[in-house]
Design a protein around this motif. Structure first.
Motif, PDB file in Angstrom:
ATOM      1  N   ASP A   1       1.905   1.712  -3.989  1.00 56.89           N
ATOM      2  CA  ASP A   1       0.865   1.616  -5.007  1.00 56.89           C
ATOM      3  C   ASP A   1       0.246   3.000  -5.196  1.00 56.89           C
ATOM      4  O   ASP A   1      -0.270   3.585  -4.244  1.00 56.89           O
TER       5      ASP A   1
ATOM      6  N   ALA B   1      -3.441   3.378  -4.189  1.00 56.97           N
ATOM      7  CA  ALA B   1      -3.573   3.240  -2.744  1.00 56.97           C
ATOM      8  C   ALA B   1      -3.140   4.530  -2.051  1.00 56.97           C
ATOM      9  O   ALA B   1      -3.849   5.033  -1.160  1.00 56.97           O
TER      10      ALA B   1
ATOM     11  N   ALA C   1       0.825  -1.214   0.000  1.00 55.51           N
ATOM     12  CA  ALA C   1       0.000   0.000   0.000  1.00 55.51           C
ATOM     13  C   ALA C   1       0.859   1.265   0.000  1.00 55.51           C
ATOM     14  O   ALA C   1       0.408   2.324  -0.440  1.00 55.51           O
TER      15      ALA C   1
ATOM     16  N   TYR D   1      -7.791   1.305   4.925  1.00 52.01           N
ATOM     17  CA  TYR D   1      -7.582   0.847   3.548  1.00 52.01           C
ATOM     18  C   TYR D   1      -7.154  -0.620   3.492  1.00 52.01           C
ATOM     19  O   TYR D   1      -7.721  -1.402   2.746  1.00 52.01           O
ATOM     20  N   VAL D   2      -6.147  -0.993   4.295  1.00 54.05           N
ATOM     21  CA  VAL D   2      -5.613  -2.354   4.189  1.00 54.05           C
ATOM     22  C   VAL D   2      -6.389  -3.376   5.006  1.00 54.05           C
ATOM     23  O   VAL D   2      -6.395  -4.555   4.679  1.00 54.05           O
TER      24      VAL D   2
ATOM     25  N   TRP E   1      -5.321   6.743   0.696  1.00 49.12           N
ATOM     26  CA  TRP E   1      -5.124   6.770   2.144  1.00 49.12           C
ATOM     27  C   TRP E   1      -4.141   7.818   2.669  1.00 49.12           C
ATOM     28  O   TRP E   1      -4.215   8.200   3.828  1.00 49.12           O
TER      29      TRP E   1
ATOM     30  N   ALA F   1      -9.140  -4.878   2.965  1.00 50.06           N
ATOM     31  CA  ALA F   1      -8.689  -5.553   1.735  1.00 50.06           C
ATOM     32  C   ALA F   1      -8.720  -7.059   1.883  1.00 50.06           C
ATOM     33  O   ALA F   1      -8.688  -7.628   2.904  1.00 50.06           O
TER      34      ALA F   1
END
Length: 154
Positions: free
Chosen positions: A24, A27, A21, A150-151, A31, A154
């Protein structure tokens, strides 16, 4: 030598997921901007010596003067050390006319396994004097909270 700020957060994801993340483009746009801002990556080169340029825009510029313009902070980031999945080192330069924001700030993202999670510690060295410690630590904490959201989904 400037000030050093440090903020940590336990994130319920593997170091590899967190590391990915950090490298990327989509990403990062999702975030990295702290609460109250949006972000757009203009240039992207994810390798040591490469980097990116991010335009951060205040959602409400009233009372939040930007470093580059009334409503924006523009920062050029160069990737230094990239050690998967342990560490990402970034050198940040703000685009600003005010010398209080000049210089190169080094941000190191340390990723340490903690059971099923990752302890993420951001260490910012040589923080420009124009950035208050309280505001900076709050901004980093906000970005870490966004990263966790965010993660973790996932």
């Amino acid at each position: 030598m400037g000030r050093t700020d440090r903020v940590s957060r336990l994130i319920a994801a593997s170091p590899t997921t967190v590391y990915n993340a950090l490298l990327d483009r989509g990403a990062l746009e999702a975030w990295l901007p702290p609460e109250g801002m949006s972000g757009r990556v203009e240039r992207w080169d994810p390798r040591p010596g490469g980097g990116f340029r991010m335009v951060l825009t205040y959602l409400d510029a009233a009372g939040s003067p930007g470093k580059t313009s009334e409503a924006t902070d523009v920062v050029d980031i160069e990737f230094g050390d990239l050690v998967a999945p342990e560490r990402v080192v970034q050198r940040a330069v703000f685009e600003a006319d005010d010398p209080a924001f000049a210089g190169v700030m080094t941000m190191t993202w340390h990723l340490v396994p903690a059971g099923e999670a990752t302890e993420v510690t951001v260490t910012a060295e040589d923080v420009p004097s124009g950035i208050s410690q309280a505001d900076h630590e709050e901004g980093i904490a906000s970005s870490l909270a966004n990263l966790a959201s965010y993660v973790e989904k996932a």
